[in-house]
Enzyme design. Sequence first.
Site, PDB file in Angstrom:
ATOM      1  N   ASN A  75       0.870  -1.184   0.000  1.00  0.00           N
ATOM      2  CA  ASN A  75       0.000   0.000   0.000  1.00  0.00           C
ATOM      3  C   ASN A  75       0.900   1.225   0.000  1.00  0.00           C
ATOM      4  O   ASN A  75       1.479   1.567   1.025  1.00  0.00           O
ATOM      5  CB  ASN A  75      -0.892  -0.042   1.253  1.00  0.00           C
ATOM      6  CG  ASN A  75      -1.673   1.243   1.454  1.00  0.00           C
ATOM      7  OD1 ASN A  75      -1.788   2.056   0.530  1.00  0.00           O
ATOM      8  ND2 ASN A  75      -2.199   1.432   2.645  1.00  0.00           N
ATOM      9  N   TRP A  76       0.989   1.862  -1.164  1.00  0.00           N
ATOM     10  CA  TRP A  76       1.940   2.973  -1.296  1.00  0.00           C
ATOM     11  C   TRP A  76       1.429   4.272  -0.679  1.00  0.00           C
ATOM     12  O   TRP A  76       2.165   5.253  -0.614  1.00  0.00           O
ATOM     13  CB  TRP A  76       2.276   3.211  -2.767  1.00  0.00           C
ATOM     14  CG  TRP A  76       3.081   2.092  -3.373  1.00  0.00           C
ATOM     15  CD1 TRP A  76       3.582   0.990  -2.721  1.00  0.00           C
ATOM     16  CD2 TRP A  76       3.480   1.968  -4.741  1.00  0.00           C
ATOM     17  NE1 TRP A  76       4.270   0.202  -3.613  1.00  0.00           N
ATOM     18  CE2 TRP A  76       4.226   0.769  -4.850  1.00  0.00           C
ATOM     19  CE3 TRP A  76       3.277   2.748  -5.883  1.00  0.00           C
ATOM     20  CZ2 TRP A  76       4.764   0.343  -6.061  1.00  0.00           C
ATOM     21  CZ3 TRP A  76       3.807   2.327  -7.082  1.00  0.00           C
ATOM     22  CH2 TRP A  76       4.548   1.136  -7.171  1.00  0.00           C
ATOM     23  N   LYS A  77       0.152   4.303  -0.310  1.00  0.00           N
ATOM     24  CA  LYS A  77      -0.428   5.529   0.260  1.00  0.00           C
ATOM     25  C   LYS A  77      -0.139   6.718  -0.665  1.00  0.00           C
ATOM     26  O   LYS A  77      -0.126   6.547  -1.875  1.00  0.00           O
ATOM     27  CB  LYS A  77       0.107   5.747   1.678  1.00  0.00           C
ATOM     28  CG  LYS A  77      -0.001   4.479   2.518  1.00  0.00           C
ATOM     29  CD  LYS A  77       0.250   4.691   3.976  1.00  0.00           C
ATOM     30  CE  LYS A  77       0.085   3.362   4.700  1.00  0.00           C
ATOM     31  NZ  LYS A  77       0.117   3.486   6.140  1.00  0.00           N
TER      32      LYS A  77
ATOM     33  N   HIS B 156      -9.380   1.190   4.877  1.00  0.00           N
ATOM     34  CA  HIS B 156      -8.090   1.432   5.526  1.00  0.00           C
ATOM     35  C   HIS B 156      -8.296   2.437   6.662  1.00  0.00           C
ATOM     36  O   HIS B 156      -9.081   3.383   6.533  1.00  0.00           O
ATOM     37  CB  HIS B 156      -7.067   1.973   4.526  1.00  0.00           C
ATOM     38  CG  HIS B 156      -5.687   2.000   5.107  1.00  0.00           C
ATOM     39  ND1 HIS B 156      -5.271   2.998   5.948  1.00  0.00           N
ATOM     40  CD2 HIS B 156      -4.661   1.127   5.013  1.00  0.00           C
ATOM     41  CE1 HIS B 156      -4.029   2.736   6.339  1.00  0.00           C
ATOM     42  NE2 HIS B 156      -3.632   1.613   5.779  1.00  0.00           N
TER      43      HIS B 156
ATOM     44  N   GLU C 223      -6.701   4.874   7.659  1.00  0.00           N
ATOM     45  CA  GLU C 223      -6.500   6.290   7.319  1.00  0.00           C
ATOM     46  C   GLU C 223      -7.724   6.853   6.593  1.00  0.00           C
ATOM     47  O   GLU C 223      -8.050   8.036   6.740  1.00  0.00           O
ATOM     48  CB  GLU C 223      -5.211   6.438   6.488  1.00  0.00           C
ATOM     49  CG  GLU C 223      -3.979   6.269   7.382  1.00  0.00           C
ATOM     50  CD  GLU C 223      -2.757   5.670   6.697  1.00  0.00           C
ATOM     51  OE1 GLU C 223      -2.686   5.658   5.458  1.00  0.00           O
ATOM     52  OE2 GLU C 223      -1.864   5.193   7.433  1.00  0.00           O
TER      53      GLU C 223
ATOM     54  N   GLU D 184      -5.256  -4.695  10.679  1.00  0.00           N
ATOM     55  CA  GLU D 184      -4.222  -3.685  10.873  1.00  0.00           C
ATOM     56  C   GLU D 184      -4.523  -2.870  12.129  1.00  0.00           C
ATOM     57  O   GLU D 184      -5.295  -1.900  12.072  1.00  0.00           O
ATOM     58  CB  GLU D 184      -4.194  -2.731   9.677  1.00  0.00           C
ATOM     59  CG  GLU D 184      -3.834  -3.378   8.375  1.00  0.00           C
ATOM     60  CD  GLU D 184      -3.284  -2.363   7.396  1.00  0.00           C
ATOM     61  OE1 GLU D 184      -2.173  -2.570   6.914  1.00  0.00           O
ATOM     62  OE2 GLU D 184      -3.943  -1.347   7.132  1.00  0.00           O
TER      63      GLU D 184
ATOM     64  N   GLY E 122       2.623   2.445  10.558  1.00  0.00           N
ATOM     65  CA  GLY E 122       3.581   3.510  10.323  1.00  0.00           C
ATOM     66  C   GLY E 122       4.297   3.985  11.575  1.00  0.00           C
ATOM     67  O   GLY E 122       4.989   4.994  11.559  1.00  0.00           O
TER      68      GLY E 122
ATOM     69  N   SER F  41       3.534  -1.932  10.312  1.00  0.00           N
ATOM     70  CA  SER F  41       4.986  -1.988  10.527  1.00  0.00           C
ATOM     71  C   SER F  41       5.591  -3.355  10.205  1.00  0.00           C
ATOM     72  O   SER F  41       6.495  -3.823  10.891  1.00  0.00           O
ATOM     73  CB  SER F  41       5.336  -1.552  11.953  1.00  0.00           C
ATOM     74  OG  SER F  41       4.937  -0.202  12.155  1.00  0.00           O
TER      75      SER F  41
ATOM     76  N   GLY G  71       2.875  -1.009   4.216  1.00  0.00           N
ATOM     77  CA  GLY G  71       3.043   0.383   3.802  1.00  0.00           C
ATOM     78  C   GLY G  71       4.507   0.696   3.555  1.00  0.00           C
ATOM     79  O   GLY G  71       5.059   0.421   2.492  1.00  0.00           O
ATOM     80  N   GLY G  72       5.154   1.244   4.557  1.00  0.00           N
ATOM     81  CA  GLY G  72       6.529   1.744   4.436  1.00  0.00           C
ATOM     82  C   GLY G  72       7.500   0.812   3.726  1.00  0.00           C
ATOM     83  O   GLY G  72       8.226   1.234   2.812  1.00  0.00           O
TER      84      GLY G  72
HETATM   85  P1  PGA Z   1       2.970   0.381   7.517  1.00  0.00           P
HETATM   86  O1  PGA Z   1       1.520   0.604   6.883  1.00  0.00           O
HETATM   87  O2  PGA Z   1       3.480  -0.941   6.975  1.00  0.00           O
HETATM   88  O3  PGA Z   1       3.791   1.550   7.052  1.00  0.00           O
HETATM   89  O4  PGA Z   1       2.801   0.330   8.988  1.00  0.00           O
HETATM   90  C1  PGA Z   1       0.619  -0.473   6.746  1.00  0.00           C
HETATM   91  C2  PGA Z   1      -0.678   0.010   6.138  1.00  0.00           C
HETATM   92  O5  PGA Z   1      -1.134   1.113   6.497  1.00  0.00           O
HETATM   93  O6  PGA Z   1      -1.296  -0.675   5.311  1.00  0.00           O
END
Ligand code: PGA
Length: 255
Positions: A9-11, A94, A96, A166, A172, A212, A233-234
Amino acid sequence: MRTPIIAGNWKMHKTLAESVDFVRELAPRLEPFAGVERIVCPTFIALAATADALRGTPVKVGAQTVSHEEKGAFTSQIAPGMLVGLVEYVIVGHSECRQYLGDSDELVNKKALAALNAGLKPIIAVGESLEKRQAGAALPFVEGQVRAALANISAEQMAQVVVAYEPIWAIGTGLNASVDDAVEVIAHIRATVRELYGEAVADGLRIQYGGSVKPDNMVAYMSAPDIDGALVGGASLKVDDFTKLVELAAQAKGV
Ligand code: PGA
């Protein structure tokens, strides 16, 4: 056996050009791990070019959200039908989007249904806040999200659904959930799905962990039989890290 599934997930990262360059480098690196389903979820503006660059490769594309409406006066929104042919998957719910964009449980359910009706596969994200966890309410909270998200989704449609657990406090932050905590919630999600749809659907449902995830904690998660993959994500923003995650998943799952 459930096919392991790793989605990046590149956000709100990577321009169109960066996205295309990235997947041109990534796709050949991921080629050897055929037993793992491999997905990248770029921003909307990069979807078409990324999908083009990945055509003929084993790497699939997902969107980060979708509207539940088919078309109309919904400035800024993207309809499920507009994603058809570009993506196979779409993340819905998600945290966010729940936090910043007003995606309620009801809306997440509508988006999941709209995606399914368009022939897209929703990755439904659920997870509790730190407050809920500290209050000992993680399991009932996540169960409520799952029940709400799956309302009116048929047993047949469930074959197209992926759930991502999640915990919000782990996204993050570098604070990944312990494997035991993740397994406890994921087992509870599967038990809830078993109650709603029966044994076969529950056994077939793929449930990812997210929050994470990094190369140095990947093996621990993937060694748990109930965890079928990761939403990342990251660590999905770097070719080396993403490749390592997929490689470790393939090894841990023996595929
Ligand atoms: P993260 O994000 O791996 O940077 O914690 C995961 C996500 O939000 O899908």
